[in-house]
Design a protein around this motif. Structure first.
Motif, mmCIF file in Angstrom:
data_model
loop_
_atom_site.group_PDB
_atom_site.id
_atom_site.type_symbol
_atom_site.label_atom_id
_atom_site.label_comp_id
_atom_site.label_asym_id
_atom_site.label_seq_id
_atom_site.Cartn_x
_atom_site.Cartn_y
_atom_site.Cartn_z
ATOM 1 N N VAL A 58 2.316 6.610 18.147
ATOM 2 C CA VAL A 58 1.238 7.513 17.746
ATOM 3 C C VAL A 58 1.359 7.746 16.243
ATOM 4 C CG1 VAL A 58 0.193 9.788 18.001
ATOM 5 C CG2 VAL A 58 1.208 8.649 19.991
ATOM 6 N N LEU A 59 0.354 7.280 15.488
ATOM 7 C CA LEU A 59 0.313 7.492 14.053
ATOM 8 C C LEU A 59 -0.818 8.457 13.762
ATOM 9 C CD1 LEU A 59 0.788 3.802 12.773
ATOM 10 C CD2 LEU A 59 2.503 5.473 13.526
ATOM 11 N N GLY A 60 -0.461 9.630 13.255
ATOM 12 C CA GLY A 60 -1.459 10.670 13.067
ATOM 13 C C GLY A 60 -2.277 10.532 11.809
ATOM 14 N N GLY A 61 -1.844 9.702 10.863
ATOM 15 C CA GLY A 61 -2.579 9.516 9.621
ATOM 16 C C GLY A 61 -2.961 8.065 9.421
ATOM 17 N N ASP A 62 -3.146 7.704 8.158
ATOM 18 C CA ASP A 62 -3.501 6.319 7.837
ATOM 19 C C ASP A 62 -2.281 5.403 7.949
ATOM 20 O OD1 ASP A 62 -5.998 7.283 7.281
ATOM 21 O OD2 ASP A 62 -5.785 7.185 5.093
ATOM 22 N N LEU A 63 -2.563 4.127 8.193
ATOM 23 C CA LEU A 63 -1.566 3.078 8.120
ATOM 24 C C LEU A 63 -1.935 2.198 6.934
ATOM 25 C CD1 LEU A 63 0.821 1.386 9.061
ATOM 26 C CD2 LEU A 63 -0.692 0.279 10.732
ATOM 27 N N VAL A 64 -1.169 2.329 5.847
ATOM 28 C CA VAL A 64 -1.434 1.584 4.618
ATOM 29 C C VAL A 64 -0.365 0.498 4.510
ATOM 30 C CG1 VAL A 64 -1.728 1.734 2.128
ATOM 31 C CG2 VAL A 64 -2.330 3.695 3.572
ATOM 32 N N PHE A 65 -0.785 -0.742 4.432
ATOM 33 C CA PHE A 65 0.202 -1.821 4.495
ATOM 34 C C PHE A 65 0.038 -2.819 3.356
ATOM 35 C CE2 PHE A 65 -3.476 -3.408 6.770
ATOM 36 C CZ PHE A 65 -3.536 -4.760 6.438
ATOM 37 N N GLN A 66 1.169 -3.404 2.974
ATOM 38 C CA GLN A 66 1.222 -4.536 2.054
ATOM 39 C C GLN A 66 1.891 -5.676 2.801
ATOM 40 O OE1 GLN A 66 3.267 -3.372 -1.508
ATOM 41 N NE2 GLN A 66 1.915 -1.644 -1.911
ATOM 42 N N ALA A 78 -7.147 5.538 9.133
ATOM 43 C CA ALA A 78 -7.610 4.189 8.802
ATOM 44 C C ALA A 78 -6.430 3.225 8.703
ATOM 45 C CB ALA A 78 -8.371 4.218 7.482
ATOM 46 N N VAL A 79 -6.719 1.984 8.993
ATOM 47 C CA VAL A 79 -5.748 0.901 8.795
ATOM 48 C C VAL A 79 -6.261 0.066 7.626
ATOM 49 C CG1 VAL A 79 -4.624 -1.110 9.807
ATOM 50 C CG2 VAL A 79 -5.147 0.885 11.246
ATOM 51 N N ARG A 80 -5.553 0.111 6.517
ATOM 52 C CA ARG A 80 -6.088 -0.544 5.321
ATOM 53 C C ARG A 80 -4.967 -1.210 4.523
ATOM 54 N NH1 ARG A 80 -5.274 3.160 1.034
ATOM 55 N NH2 ARG A 80 -4.818 5.286 1.728
ATOM 56 N N ALA A 81 -5.345 -2.316 3.894
ATOM 57 C CA ALA A 81 -4.405 -3.057 3.048
ATOM 58 C C ALA A 81 -4.365 -2.427 1.664
ATOM 59 C CB ALA A 81 -4.815 -4.517 2.961
ATOM 60 N N ASP A 82 -3.197 -2.473 1.069
ATOM 61 C CA ASP A 82 -2.995 -1.956 -0.279
ATOM 62 C C ASP A 82 -2.498 -3.091 -1.152
ATOM 63 O OD1 ASP A 82 -2.877 -0.165 -2.351
ATOM 64 O OD2 ASP A 82 -0.840 0.511 -1.879
ATOM 65 N N GLU A 83 -2.987 -3.169 -2.379
ATOM 66 C CA GLU A 83 -2.540 -4.222 -3.283
ATOM 67 C C GLU A 83 -1.076 -4.012 -3.625
ATOM 68 O OE1 GLU A 83 -4.011 -6.937 -4.404
ATOM 69 O OE2 GLU A 83 -5.724 -6.472 -3.113
ATOM 70 N N PRO A 84 -0.278 -5.077 -3.593
ATOM 71 C CA PRO A 84 1.142 -4.942 -3.955
ATOM 72 C C PRO A 84 1.297 -4.389 -5.361
ATOM 73 C CG PRO A 84 0.696 -7.100 -2.994
ATOM 74 C CD PRO A 84 -0.629 -6.452 -3.237
ATOM 75 N N LYS A 85 2.281 -3.495 -5.508
ATOM 76 C CA LYS A 85 2.551 -2.950 -6.834
ATOM 77 C C LYS A 85 3.175 -4.035 -7.713
ATOM 78 C CE LYS A 85 3.305 1.705 -5.055
ATOM 79 N NZ LYS A 85 4.265 2.832 -4.896
ATOM 80 N N THR A 86 2.725 -4.088 -8.944
ATOM 81 C CA THR A 86 3.219 -5.113 -9.859
ATOM 82 C C THR A 86 4.113 -4.487 -10.911
ATOM 83 O OG1 THR A 86 1.288 -4.884 -11.294
ATOM 84 C CG2 THR A 86 1.163 -6.509 -9.516
ATOM 85 N N TRP A 87 4.950 -5.317 -11.502
ATOM 86 C CA TRP A 87 5.869 -4.855 -12.528
ATOM 87 C C TRP A 87 5.184 -4.934 -13.888
ATOM 88 C CZ3 TRP A 87 8.432 -7.649 -16.546
ATOM 89 C CH2 TRP A 87 9.436 -6.904 -17.189
ATOM 90 N N GLY A 88 5.140 -3.798 -14.577
ATOM 91 C CA GLY A 88 4.575 -3.772 -15.929
ATOM 92 C C GLY A 88 3.103 -4.103 -15.989
ATOM 93 N N GLY A 89 2.385 -3.934 -14.862
ATOM 94 C CA GLY A 89 0.978 -4.242 -14.857
ATOM 95 C C GLY A 89 0.658 -5.717 -14.772
ATOM 96 N N LEU A 90 1.673 -6.552 -14.590
ATOM 97 C CA LEU A 90 1.448 -7.997 -14.505
ATOM 98 C C LEU A 90 0.952 -8.376 -13.122
ATOM 99 C CD1 LEU A 90 4.677 -9.285 -16.281
ATOM 100 C CD2 LEU A 90 2.372 -9.219 -17.231
ATOM 101 N N PRO A 91 0.174 -9.429 -13.006
ATOM 102 C CA PRO A 91 -0.215 -9.903 -11.678
ATOM 103 C C PRO A 91 1.003 -10.429 -10.925
ATOM 104 C CG PRO A 91 -0.933 -11.433 -13.386
ATOM 105 C CD PRO A 91 -0.433 -10.203 -14.089
#
Length: 400
Positions: A203-211, A227-240
């Motif tokens: 039972v997940l009471g909030g959002d499921l945010v995944f990478q 909501a079940v939603r994808a999140d963009e991976p965090k990058t180092w120093g703003g680099l792709p």
């Protein structure tokens, strides 16, 4: 002067330097161990309300204590603690109630009971079945938050295999290779994992945010209120992401080149023997590498707990990263195809093989999902091969 004699002198000098550099810290630890009353390899304490600070090979604490700080290869605490509990060892078991924070570190961690403050756990294998009024942080190769666990605050967890079957009243942030959620989490769940399984009954009471490269596997019977939603991976120093991977690959290749040059100058024969063993005996080399990666930290911990052996224990911890780096360089040379039958390579040829092997391992690193694991395997194989070559050189009679 032979390679064997040169390598022996290098080992003795490096060991002596490490012990001298860390001697001050080791001496302080030794004084602390004496002050806390370490009395032998096996210590059993029936607490009666005071503070306990103990270090021995095996420590067992029962009764009631104001606070406990203990270290031991085998550590068993079955006591009620009024304030904080801090323990470290190869195998740690905690059962009872803790009024303040609970902190445990070791190879195998097994924690049950109650805690009034935050719970921080770190080990190779972490099992927790505890009720805490604070937050929980757990990290290890395998982390299990068992049924019956109640976390009043937030959960942070990380590991290769992570399972959460308890109840978290706050948010959860989890990094894993494989994550299984089968409990209840009231807040937002943020996950970075290769595989995410939301099992029946979860039972997940909030959002499921995944990478992840794959969608979460939400099984029948599981509930996700948000909501079940994808999140963009965090990058180092703003680099792709691709640029970050490329920088890491270049770092790996550069580290291999520098480490290989240093080893060529200081321990040429051991490196050549090790590089040859990578191709001839990869499985045996991997087994020795795994043994070294596990045994050296455990041995260092045991030495530090004796007090008098603390300087040597600290020295071992200092040496381990260099041994692993040496293993990476040896693996690169092995991948470049050096064989003993080719004869001792000169500096130029060694440099070329290091560059070639470094580029290969750097390219392997950028392979999605499995790249990091393959580089880890290369490090373990190379480490075992290097140690095998080094031990072989030490066993040979010196010729001056």
């Amino acid at each position: 002067m032979s390679d064997s004699f040169r390598f022996r002198r290098f080992v003795r000098a490096a060991s002596a330097a490490a012990i001298l550099l860390l001697g001050g810290a080791g001496h302080g630890f030794a004084q602390s161990a004496v002050a806390t009353g370490g009395s032998g390899p096996v210590v059993s304490i029936e607490a009666s309300g005071g503070e306990i600070a103990e270090a021995a090979a095996s420590v067992t604490v029962t009764g009631r204590a104001r606070a406990i700080r203990a270290a031991g290869a085998l550590l068993d605490v079955q006591a009620d603690v009024e304030r904080d509990l801090q323990v470290a060892g190869a195998e740690v078991s905690v059962a009872g109630s803790v009024g303040g924070k609970l902190q445990a570190a070791g190879a195998i961690i097994d924690v049950t009971g109650r805690a009034g403050g935050d719970v921080n756990l770190a080990g190779a294998v972490v099992n927790a079945s505890i009720v805490t009024a604070g937050d929980m942080r757990a990290i290890g190769a395998r982390v299990t938050i068992a049924p019956g666990t109640e976390v009043a605050g937030d959960l942070w967890a990380g590991g290769a295999l992570v399972s959460v079957a308890g109840h978290v009243a706050g948010d959860a942030e989890i990094s894993a290779s494989v994550l299984t959620l089968s409990g209840r989490i009231d807040g937002t769940v943020t996950v970075a994992a290769d595989r995410i399984v939301v099992a029946p009954g979860a039972v997940l009471g909030g959002d499921l945010v995944f990478q992840s490269d794959r969608e979460p596997e939400i099984r029948p019977g599981a509930q996700v209120a948000g909501a079940v939603r994808a999140d963009e991976p965090k990058t180092w120093g703003g680099l792709p992401g691709w640029a970050t991977h490329l920088l890491v690959a270049l770092f790996i290749a550069g580290a291999i080149l520098v480490a290989g040059i240093v080893l060529y100058l200081l321990a040429r024969g051991a490196v050549q023997d090790g590089a040859a063993a990578v191709g001839r005996r990869p499985l045996a080399s991997a087994a020795l590498g795994v043994l070294a990666a596990v045994a050296i930290p455990v041995l260092a911990l045991l030495l530090m707990m004796t007090g008098l052996g603390a300087p040597v224990g600290f020295a071992l911890l200092l040496v381990l990263p260099f041994v692993l780096l040496a293993g990476l360089a040896v693996a690169a040379m092995g991948l470049a195809g050096w064989r003993r039958s080719d004869g001792p390579p000169g500096f130029g040829r060694t440099l070329l093989m290091l560059l070639l092997g470094g580029v290969v391992l750097g390219l392997v690193w950028v392979v999605p999902v499995v790249g990091g694991w393959l580089v880890l395997v290369a490090v373990l194989v190379g480490t075992g091969a290097f140690l095998n070559g080094a031990l072989g050189r030490l066993r040979r009679p010196a010729i001056i």
